[in-house]
Design a protein around this motif. Structure first.
Motif, PDB file in Angstrom:
ATOM      1  N   ARG A 165       0.847  -1.182   0.000  1.00  0.00           N
ATOM      2  CA  ARG A 165       0.000   0.000   0.000  1.00  0.00           C
ATOM      3  C   ARG A 165       0.886   1.237   0.000  1.00  0.00           C
ATOM      4  NH1 ARG A 165      -2.230  -0.354   6.289  1.00  0.00           N
ATOM      5  NH2 ARG A 165      -0.182   0.016   7.269  1.00  0.00           N
ATOM      6  N   ASP A 220       0.385  -4.069   5.427  1.00  0.00           N
ATOM      7  CA  ASP A 220      -0.414  -3.930   6.641  1.00  0.00           C
ATOM      8  C   ASP A 220       0.025  -4.950   7.693  1.00  0.00           C
ATOM      9  OD1 ASP A 220      -3.004  -4.813   8.292  1.00  0.00           O
ATOM     10  OD2 ASP A 220      -3.262  -2.733   7.629  1.00  0.00           O
ATOM     11  N   GLU A 237      -2.515  -7.701   8.556  1.00  0.00           N
ATOM     12  CA  GLU A 237      -2.635  -8.764   7.553  1.00  0.00           C
ATOM     13  C   GLU A 237      -1.553  -9.812   7.752  1.00  0.00           C
ATOM     14  OE1 GLU A 237      -3.739  -8.172   3.412  1.00  0.00           O
ATOM     15  OE2 GLU A 237      -3.774  -6.013   3.801  1.00  0.00           O
TER      16      GLU A 237
END
Length: 303
Positions: free
Chosen positions: A158, A199, A202
């Motif tokens: 991300r 993340d 995750e």
């Protein structure tokens, strides 16, 4: 014991001056020792710098290590000469029938591009799949770690609002004794240089992964697959002391107004020379990986 590299590789002269124990391929064939065979997939643009940084760490071990350098045939290198690649590197087609004790997949400056749009993504996927059966343990670094987490476990990268650059404090997150972390201090340092991250939740919640280390500022640092075949390091422990400085000056000269690397320059003054505070961590990390996940696990003779 030494690392075994080609006699004329430019990194050889640098490492010899640093008293890193190396052995060229001519001398190595005369020793009756089964060396560890490590292949380095070098995705960095300045390949000679990356070679030297990684070989320095691989040479700090009692094991004899034979190095194979690999590049992606589907990408044309712009900052490394064709002569250097032809002389010292192989393509995946040339090695895919072989077995290796360990593999390192480096970072690459393609973070802003979706994985599927990277021009060598299909080739990299083929290599990462090949690692499952042909390599005992694979160490992924920076973008290589993000690529491996995405390909093997579906965890996408991300974008960050600001580049993560600097030398950050990390802690061990696993409560169980982990061989890769053996000898680590409670707090240790490593450089990061990236525009994306993964993340942490995750990684922590994935049934086939274990989060090993993180930074309050830089996020996930180390993770490993539960079967211990894949190690992921999101930072750059192999970096030289001046690497972040060179990146900062390069981007400044381009007029990009780069972010000053955090916790790097003394008193945040870019005119002062930085100190290397991650050397011991980097050496221990690579030594633990070579010993516990490569040497202790690899078969003496591959079937």
């Amino acid at each position: 014991m030494p690392i075994n590299i080609p006699r004329d590789l430019p990194a050889k002269e640098i490492l010899e001056k640093e008293r890193i124990f190396i052995m060229d391929d001519v001398r190595a064939v005369n020793q009756e020792i089964r060396p560890l065979n490590i292949v380095i997939l070098n995705l960095m643009p300045e390949k000679e710098k990356a070679e030297t940084q990684l070989l320095r760490l691989l040479g700090n071990s009692p094991l004899q290590v034979h190095i194979t350098l690999l590049y992606t045939a589907s990408h044309k290198a712009k900052t490394t000469s064709k002569n250097h690649l032809d002389q010292f590197y192989k393509t995946f087609e040339q090695i895919k029938e072989r077995k290796y004790d360990g593999m390192i997949i480096t970072g690459a400056p393609v973070e802003h591009i979706p994985f599927e749009e990277v021009n060598y993504w299909k080739e990299l996927q083929e290599i990462m799949d090949w690692c499952k059966t042909n390599v005992t343990s694979t160490l992924h670094i920076c973008w290589g770690a993000q690529a491996g987490l995405y390909h093997h476990f579906g965890i996408d990268k991300r974008p960050l609002s600001d580049k993560c650059t600097g030398v950050f404090t990390h802690v061990v997150s696993s409560e169980e004794p982990i061989k890769l972390l053996r000898g680590f201090d409670d707090v240790f340092y490593s450089p990061h240089s990236r525009h994306t991250d993964v993340d942490m939740n995750e990684v922590k919640n994935h049934p086939d992964l274990e989060l090993l280390s993180y930074s309050e500022e830089a996020g996930v640092y180390m993770a490993m697959s539960k079967d211990e075949k894949f190690v992921f390091v999101t930072g750059h422990p192999e970096y030289d002391v001046q690497t972040l400085q060179e990146e900062f000056l390069r981007d400044t000269e381009k007029g990009l107004e780069p972010k000053l690397p955090e916790h790097y320059f003394p008193n945040n003054d870019p005119d002062k020379n930085p100190l290397k505070t991650w050397r011991s961590h980097a050496n221990l990390l690579f030594m633990n990986w070579l010993n516990y996940y490569v040497y202790q696990e690899t078969p003496y003779l591959w079937e």
